[in-house]
Design a protein around this motif. Structure first.
Motif, PDB file in Angstrom:
ATOM      1  N   ARG A 100       0.828  -1.204   0.000  1.00  0.00           N
ATOM      2  CA  ARG A 100       0.000   0.000   0.000  1.00  0.00           C
ATOM      3  C   ARG A 100       0.860   1.252   0.000  1.00  0.00           C
ATOM      4  NH1 ARG A 100      -4.976   1.352   4.224  1.00  0.00           N
ATOM      5  NH2 ARG A 100      -5.628   3.305   3.220  1.00  0.00           N
ATOM      6  N   LEU A 101       1.956   1.236   0.767  1.00  0.00           N
ATOM      7  CA  LEU A 101       2.859   2.389   0.779  1.00  0.00           C
ATOM      8  C   LEU A 101       3.470   2.596  -0.599  1.00  0.00           C
ATOM      9  CD1 LEU A 101       4.476   4.625   2.105  1.00  0.00           C
ATOM     10  CD2 LEU A 101       6.089   2.901   2.941  1.00  0.00           C
ATOM     11  N   MET A 102       3.846   1.510  -1.275  1.00  0.00           N
ATOM     12  CA  MET A 102       4.430   1.638  -2.610  1.00  0.00           C
ATOM     13  C   MET A 102       3.435   2.229  -3.585  1.00  0.00           C
ATOM     14  SD  MET A 102       7.403   1.154  -3.776  1.00  0.00           S
ATOM     15  CE  MET A 102       7.888   1.905  -5.332  1.00  0.00           C
ATOM     16  N   HIS A 103       2.167   1.843  -3.452  1.00  0.00           N
ATOM     17  CA  HIS A 103       1.142   2.401  -4.331  1.00  0.00           C
ATOM     18  C   HIS A 103       0.963   3.895  -4.072  1.00  0.00           C
ATOM     19  CE1 HIS A 103      -0.789  -1.857  -4.765  1.00  0.00           C
ATOM     20  NE2 HIS A 103       0.274  -1.699  -5.512  1.00  0.00           N
ATOM     21  N   ILE A 104       1.041   4.306  -2.813  1.00  0.00           N
ATOM     22  CA  ILE A 104       0.944   5.736  -2.491  1.00  0.00           C
ATOM     23  C   ILE A 104       2.111   6.498  -3.095  1.00  0.00           C
ATOM     24  CG2 ILE A 104       1.043   7.402  -0.594  1.00  0.00           C
ATOM     25  CD1 ILE A 104      -0.503   5.392   1.111  1.00  0.00           C
ATOM     26  N   LEU A 105       3.318   5.940  -2.971  1.00  0.00           N
ATOM     27  CA  LEU A 105       4.504   6.598  -3.527  1.00  0.00           C
ATOM     28  C   LEU A 105       4.410   6.681  -5.050  1.00  0.00           C
ATOM     29  CD1 LEU A 105       7.242   4.909  -1.324  1.00  0.00           C
ATOM     30  CD2 LEU A 105       6.373   7.242  -1.120  1.00  0.00           C
ATOM     31  N   GLU A 106       3.922   5.629  -5.692  1.00  0.00           N
ATOM     32  CA  GLU A 106       3.771   5.647  -7.142  1.00  0.00           C
ATOM     33  C   GLU A 106       2.743   6.687  -7.568  1.00  0.00           C
ATOM     34  OE1 GLU A 106       4.815   0.944  -8.046  1.00  0.00           O
ATOM     35  OE2 GLU A 106       2.735   1.619  -7.856  1.00  0.00           O
ATOM     36  N   GLY A 107       1.609   6.713  -6.867  1.00  0.00           N
ATOM     37  CA  GLY A 107       0.591   7.708  -7.199  1.00  0.00           C
ATOM     38  C   GLY A 107       1.083   9.123  -6.992  1.00  0.00           C
ATOM     39  N   GLU A 108       1.835   9.335  -5.910  1.00  0.00           N
ATOM     40  CA  GLU A 108       2.404  10.663  -5.652  1.00  0.00           C
ATOM     41  C   GLU A 108       3.328  11.084  -6.783  1.00  0.00           C
ATOM     42  OE1 GLU A 108       5.559  12.788  -2.556  1.00  0.00           O
ATOM     43  OE2 GLU A 108       5.135  10.641  -2.445  1.00  0.00           O
ATOM     44  N   SER A 109       4.213  10.175  -7.204  1.00  0.00           N
ATOM     45  CA  SER A 109       5.197  10.530  -8.230  1.00  0.00           C
ATOM     46  C   SER A 109       4.542  10.803  -9.580  1.00  0.00           C
ATOM     47  CB  SER A 109       6.228   9.411  -8.375  1.00  0.00           C
ATOM     48  OG  SER A 109       5.647   8.279  -8.979  1.00  0.00           O
ATOM     49  N   LEU A 110       3.392  10.170  -9.844  1.00  0.00           N
ATOM     50  CA  LEU A 110       2.711  10.418 -11.101  1.00  0.00           C
ATOM     51  C   LEU A 110       2.176  11.844 -11.191  1.00  0.00           C
ATOM     52  CD1 LEU A 110       0.674   7.124 -11.595  1.00  0.00           C
ATOM     53  CD2 LEU A 110       2.741   7.827 -12.785  1.00  0.00           C
ATOM     54  N   LEU A 111       1.867  12.440 -10.047  1.00  0.00           N
ATOM     55  CA  LEU A 111       1.259  13.769 -10.033  1.00  0.00           C
ATOM     56  C   LEU A 111       2.226  14.868  -9.623  1.00  0.00           C
ATOM     57  CD1 LEU A 111      -2.164  12.836  -8.384  1.00  0.00           C
ATOM     58  CD2 LEU A 111      -1.634  13.035 -10.809  1.00  0.00           C
ATOM     59  N   ASN A 112       3.172  14.572  -8.738  1.00  0.00           N
ATOM     60  CA  ASN A 112       4.021  15.661  -8.254  1.00  0.00           C
ATOM     61  C   ASN A 112       5.052  16.101  -9.278  1.00  0.00           C
ATOM     62  OD1 ASN A 112       6.053  13.742  -8.134  1.00  0.00           O
ATOM     63  ND2 ASN A 112       6.183  13.718  -5.914  1.00  0.00           N
ATOM     64  N   THR A 131       7.996   6.636   4.829  1.00  0.00           N
ATOM     65  CA  THR A 131       7.475   7.458   3.736  1.00  0.00           C
ATOM     66  C   THR A 131       8.369   8.660   3.478  1.00  0.00           C
ATOM     67  OG1 THR A 131       5.235   6.796   4.389  1.00  0.00           O
ATOM     68  CG2 THR A 131       5.429   8.652   2.878  1.00  0.00           C
ATOM     69  N   SER A 132       8.914   9.233   4.533  1.00  0.00           N
ATOM     70  CA  SER A 132       9.801  10.388   4.381  1.00  0.00           C
ATOM     71  C   SER A 132      11.111   9.996   3.707  1.00  0.00           C
ATOM     72  CB  SER A 132      10.085  11.009   5.749  1.00  0.00           C
ATOM     73  OG  SER A 132       8.881  11.359   6.401  1.00  0.00           O
ATOM     74  N   LEU A 133      11.694   8.882   4.145  1.00  0.00           N
ATOM     75  CA  LEU A 133      12.951   8.434   3.547  1.00  0.00           C
ATOM     76  C   LEU A 133      12.758   7.978   2.106  1.00  0.00           C
ATOM     77  CD1 LEU A 133      14.377   6.395   6.553  1.00  0.00           C
ATOM     78  CD2 LEU A 133      15.286   8.534   5.647  1.00  0.00           C
ATOM     79  N   ALA A 134      11.549   7.572   1.769  1.00  0.00           N
ATOM     80  CA  ALA A 134      11.278   7.099   0.413  1.00  0.00           C
ATOM     81  C   ALA A 134      11.150   8.232  -0.594  1.00  0.00           C
ATOM     82  CB  ALA A 134       9.998   6.266   0.400  1.00  0.00           C
ATOM     83  N   GLY A 135      11.309   9.460  -0.149  1.00  0.00           N
ATOM     84  CA  GLY A 135      11.226  10.594  -1.070  1.00  0.00           C
ATOM     85  C   GLY A 135      12.522  10.788  -1.836  1.00  0.00           C
ATOM     86  N   VAL A 136      12.973   9.730  -2.508  1.00  0.00           N
ATOM     87  CA  VAL A 136      14.238   9.769  -3.248  1.00  0.00           C
ATOM     88  C   VAL A 136      14.045  10.563  -4.541  1.00  0.00           C
ATOM     89  CG1 VAL A 136      16.005   8.352  -4.353  1.00  0.00           C
ATOM     90  CG2 VAL A 136      14.910   7.561  -2.266  1.00  0.00           C
ATOM     91  N   LYS A 137      15.058  11.314  -4.903  1.00  0.00           N
ATOM     92  CA  LYS A 137      15.002  12.125  -6.120  1.00  0.00           C
ATOM     93  C   LYS A 137      15.595  11.354  -7.282  1.00  0.00           C
ATOM     94  CE  LYS A 137      13.616  14.860  -3.032  1.00  0.00           C
ATOM     95  NZ  LYS A 137      12.166  14.940  -2.792  1.00  0.00           N
ATOM     96  N   GLY A 138      15.135  11.685  -8.505  1.00  0.00           N
ATOM     97  CA  GLY A 138      15.611  10.921  -9.642  1.00  0.00           C
ATOM     98  C   GLY A 138      15.481  11.640 -10.959  1.00  0.00           C
ATOM     99  N   ALA A 139      14.781  11.012 -11.903  1.00  0.00           N
ATOM    100  CA  ALA A 139      14.799  11.435 -13.295  1.00  0.00           C
ATOM    101  C   ALA A 139      14.272  12.857 -13.511  1.00  0.00           C
ATOM    102  CB  ALA A 139      13.982  10.453 -14.130  1.00  0.00           C
ATOM    103  N   VAL A 140      13.135  13.178 -12.908  1.00  0.00           N
ATOM    104  CA  VAL A 140      12.550  14.498 -13.138  1.00  0.00           C
ATOM    105  C   VAL A 140      13.429  15.596 -12.549  1.00  0.00           C
ATOM    106  CG1 VAL A 140      10.554  15.950 -12.630  1.00  0.00           C
ATOM    107  CG2 VAL A 140      10.220  13.583 -13.286  1.00  0.00           C
ATOM    108  N   THR A 141      14.046  15.328 -11.401  1.00  0.00           N
ATOM    109  CA  THR A 141      14.971  16.302 -10.816  1.00  0.00           C
ATOM    110  C   THR A 141      16.133  16.554 -11.761  1.00  0.00           C
ATOM    111  OG1 THR A 141      14.396  15.671  -8.553  1.00  0.00           O
ATOM    112  CG2 THR A 141      16.529  16.714  -8.879  1.00  0.00           C
ATOM    113  N   LEU A 142      16.701  15.495 -12.304  1.00  0.00           N
ATOM    114  CA  LEU A 142      17.827  15.647 -13.240  1.00  0.00           C
ATOM    115  C   LEU A 142      17.404  16.404 -14.483  1.00  0.00           C
ATOM    116  CD1 LEU A 142      20.636  14.984 -14.371  1.00  0.00           C
ATOM    117  CD2 LEU A 142      19.705  12.778 -15.117  1.00  0.00           C
ATOM    118  N   ALA A 143      16.310  15.993 -15.099  1.00  0.00           N
ATOM    119  CA  ALA A 143      15.876  16.639 -16.337  1.00  0.00           C
ATOM    120  C   ALA A 143      15.437  18.076 -16.096  1.00  0.00           C
ATOM    121  CB  ALA A 143      14.733  15.837 -16.953  1.00  0.00           C
ATOM    122  N   GLY A 144      14.738  18.305 -14.975  1.00  0.00           N
ATOM    123  CA  GLY A 144      14.237  19.651 -14.712  1.00  0.00           C
ATOM    124  C   GLY A 144      15.348  20.658 -14.488  1.00  0.00           C
ATOM    125  N   ILE A 145      16.367  20.298 -13.722  1.00  0.00           N
ATOM    126  CA  ILE A 145      17.425  21.265 -13.424  1.00  0.00           C
ATOM    127  C   ILE A 145      18.236  21.601 -14.661  1.00  0.00           C
ATOM    128  CG2 ILE A 145      19.240  19.635 -12.787  1.00  0.00           C
ATOM    129  CD1 ILE A 145      18.323  22.954 -11.017  1.00  0.00           C
TER     130      ILE A 145
END
Length: 540
Positions: A140-152, A358-372
């Motif tokens: 369930r936590l993974m689904h929340i993280l996936e849903g968050e990343s799709l929108l944020n 949930t806080s530690l799972a806020g890892v940065k990745g592709a969008v951060t790289l592309a956006g900057i």
């Protein structure tokens, strides 16, 4: 030819890193970043990362696939929490981290600090799932993280757009920002839905006349995310949200069950390969850019104290991101629990472990790289964009630090989270299988009765029906028996025997091929049947 070598080098790095992950106890993203650094330091040609091409080639298919495969029931169940993380947390992060960055680096303009904070707000669940293989993230936590990343992703990039505009023009309008956000979101989502529905409906009409070709169907599914992304960007809407909504729409179209089974299997295999290559390429590219960015950031005297101070700044920013995320998550969970108690749910202890994970799972990745990397090189007057290289270096370093922090701490936290068992999932699967089996039995009996009435040998169809029904009868018997200890042992024993037989059957088929006694086409078909059966029983 140089671009060909670069692409081949990326694919080789992704392939070798997948093998290295099985040998080394290191998360795959970190291995791929290390391979990227190795490519950058090697004599091979390096990639010149164009942000627009990066966004177009890598992000649409990944976001489309995430929207396609994410469980829709999970989105409905935790929709409020997902929206709170994807929208409210992004704004909270941009304001808080933007002010912190400006306080830590006074030489960086406020607008640039907010632009950096905006690209640091989105999360990357792909990196989280790779990190958490040793201690799997609760479903369930993974689904929340996936849903968050799709929108944020969309909300973070909207904030980035206005921060850059403020840096270029020196002004900012909250009204214009809100109107633009509404346009980007609503039009992006609408275009993703409408274009996908139009393409699939046209496709169904054509297939009803000419028949279905699995290869063409697979290729069409690969083109849809690029099409909706380009259409949305053409009208200045969010291509990211268009790709996400297209994927979600595609899942509902897929649920109609109109595609052939062969098409679904081939399409799934192709998309798995695309996901592997695109995800790996993103982290390899990140590693490949690191040496150049480090040289620019530290060698250009952008900050007193040199590389060490830059790294300390990145660690501080990462810690602040985790703290703000922890505060927001705690508040969101508290409000959710409060609504649950109003609905009559029993009171329980506050899940601090879940909030921390949930806080530690806020890892940065592709969008951060592309956006900057989309930060402009110059201002409107032609002068260099202030602190661009420093912002890029800090963003990349935060990605690395967040990955390392999650690697070291997240598995420990996840192992300490106590989750209640969920036997209802097994019961639900049995119910679904039983209903599907009942429908299959009814269809078989109906067709048997119809064919027997006009057949010269009705007994033939009776015998064929008995054999066709054996699969469903065996499942019913196994489902009833599996409730006992001996029944469960019987199911496991049968599964092991079936797997041993299937593997021996496949070995025999390959032996016949080595003796040149079986045609290639027949071998491929028989091996496919054995593989499908082995997959079914291996998952049992």
């Amino acid at each position: 030819m140089e671009i060909v070598f670069v692409i081949l080098a990326l694919l080789v790095a992704v392939t070798v890193s997948g093998t290295a992950e099985r040998i080394l106890p290191i998360p795959l993203p970190l291995i791929q970043i290390a391979f990227g650094v190795g490519l950058a330091l090697s004599p091979l040609p390096s990639a010149v990362l164009n942000p627009e091409i990066f966004f177009l080639l890598l992000l649409p298919p990944l976001l489309f696939l995430d929207g396609w495969r994410i469980p829709k029931a999970a989105l409905r169940q935790d929709g409020r929490l997902i929206l709170a993380l994807a929208l409210g947390l992004v704004v909270f992060t941009v304001v808080g981290i933007g002010l912190l960055i400006h306080a830590l680096i006074p030489s960086m303009p406020v607008a640039v600090a907010f632009a950096l904070a905006a690209v640091l707000a989105p999360t990357d669940p792909i990196a989280v799932s790779a990190i958490a293989k040793q201690a799997p993230v609760p479903q369930r936590l993974m689904h929340i993280l996936e849903g968050e990343s799709l929108l944020n992703d969309a909300s973070g990039l909207v904030c980035l757009r206005f921060a850059v505009a403020a840096a270029l023009t020196g002004s900012f309008s909250p009204t214009d920002a809100f109107a633009t956000f509404v346009w980007l979101s609503l039009v992006g989502v609408a275009l993703g839905v409408l274009v996908t529905l139009a393409v699939t409906r046209l496709q169904e009409r054509i297939l009803s006349r000419v028949g279905e070709d699995p290869g063409t169907q697979t290729l069409l599914s690969l083109l849809i995310p690029f099409a909706v992304y380009l259409v949305a960007e053409k009208v200045h809407a969010s291509g990211i949200l268009a790709a996400v909504s297209a994927g979600i729409t595609m899942s509902y179209v897929e649920n109609q069950g109109r595609a052939l089974a062969l098409t679904r299997m081939r399409r799934s295999a192709v998309w798995d390969t695309v996901q592997l290559a695109a995800n790996g390429a993103i982290f390899v590219l990140l590693g490949e850019q690191l040496p150049v960015i480090l040289e620019r950031a530290s060698g250009g005297a952008l900050l007193e104290g040199g590389p060490l101070r830059l790294v300390l700044l990145a660690v501080t920013i990462t810690a602040a991101l985790a703290f703000l995320r922890f505060v927001w998550v705690c508040v969101s969970i508290a409000l959710t629990l409060r609504r649950g108690r109003r609905s009559g749910l029993p009171r329980g202890p506050f899940p601090f472990g879940l909030a921390l994970a949930t806080s530690l799972a806020g890892v940065k990745g592709a969008v951060t790289l592309a956006g900057i990397l989309t930060l402009p090189f110059a201002l409107a007057d032609g002068s260099p964009f202030p602190a661009r290289d420093l912002a890029i270096f800090l963003a990349m370093t935060v990605i690395l630090v967040s990955l390392l922090a999650a690697t070291l701490v997240l598995p420990i936290v996840l192992r300490r989270i106590q989750l209640p068992p969920a036997p209802e999932a097994v019961d639900h699967e049995r119910m679904v299988r039983a209903k599907a089996g009942e429908a299959a039995r009814d269809a078989i009996q109906t067709l048997r009765a119809s064919l027997s009435r006009t057949a010269s040998d009705p007994g033939l169809y009776d015998e064929a029906a008995v054999r066709a029904l054996q699969r469903y009868q065996r499942y019913d018997d196994g489902a009833e028996a599996s409730g006992t200890s001996r029944g469960r042992e019987m199911v496991q024993a049968e599964r092991r025997l079936r797997l041993a037989g299937l593997r021996a059957e496949r070995d025999a088929l390959f032996d016949l091929r080595r003796r040149h006694t079986i045609p290639d086409a027949l071998l491929a078909r028989l091996i496919r049947e054995v593989d499908l059966l082995e997959t079914r029983f291996a998952e049992g």
